[in-house]
Design an enzyme around this catalytic site. Sequence first.
Site, PDB file in Angstrom:
ATOM      1  N   LYS A 236      -9.713  -9.648   7.788  1.00 21.75           N
ATOM      2  CA  LYS A 236     -10.388 -10.006   9.041  1.00 21.75           C
ATOM      3  C   LYS A 236     -10.407  -8.815   9.968  1.00 21.75           C
ATOM      4  O   LYS A 236      -9.523  -7.965   9.946  1.00 21.75           O
ATOM      5  CB  LYS A 236      -9.727 -11.219   9.706  1.00 21.75           C
TER       6      LYS A 236
ATOM      7  N   HIS B 225       0.838  -1.198   0.000  1.00 22.80           N
ATOM      8  CA  HIS B 225       0.000   0.000   0.000  1.00 22.80           C
ATOM      9  C   HIS B 225       0.877   1.253   0.000  1.00 22.80           C
ATOM     10  O   HIS B 225       0.660   2.175  -0.785  1.00 22.80           O
ATOM     11  CB  HIS B 225      -0.892   0.028   1.244  1.00 22.80           C
TER      12      HIS B 225
END
Length: 187
Positions: free
Chosen positions: A105, A37
């Site tokens: 998650k 990222h």
Amino acid sequence: MMRYLQSPLDESTVRSLKAGDIVYVSGQVITARDEAHIRALEYLDDGKDVPECLYGCTLYHCGPIILERDDGYELIAAGPTTSARMNSLEPRFIKEFGVRAIIGKGGMSSEVVETMKECGCVYLAATGGAAVTLAEGLSKVDGVEWKDLGMAESIWRFDSNRLGPLVVAMDSNGDSLYENVRSSLRR
């Protein structure tokens, strides 16, 4: 409701998904964690090329375990990582790359939910501790980008075949199963 999705996803399909839906994803899925990222956004800022697979992607917050063989790569395990680690990066990442689905998650921040609502993106919760089972849904390693970041942080491209089951935990209408649980606990 149970849904079978084909990635890359279009915006209308994503916007039709509702929190609580169970989905399976087939088609292209890529992995990217913190370092990928950061590099992708830095490259954009510097005017450098980024991997084409980022655009319109189904993004899996995952650090897979992969063996390199003479004839390619073999996926061993692909469990979700905690998505909240990318909270500060994800709103811009979604906007810049047109991310349609994030698999991970634990959910993400309200800022990410707002960006998903604005751009047409959903969060698909994967079961932690099911790394080997989830790997079965990622049927083929198609390649890797930024291998210098290391196995867990590289961008891995997969051809998936019924990756799941995944739960739409945050939808493009702003509904979040995580927020619903928090609200019921406050009551």
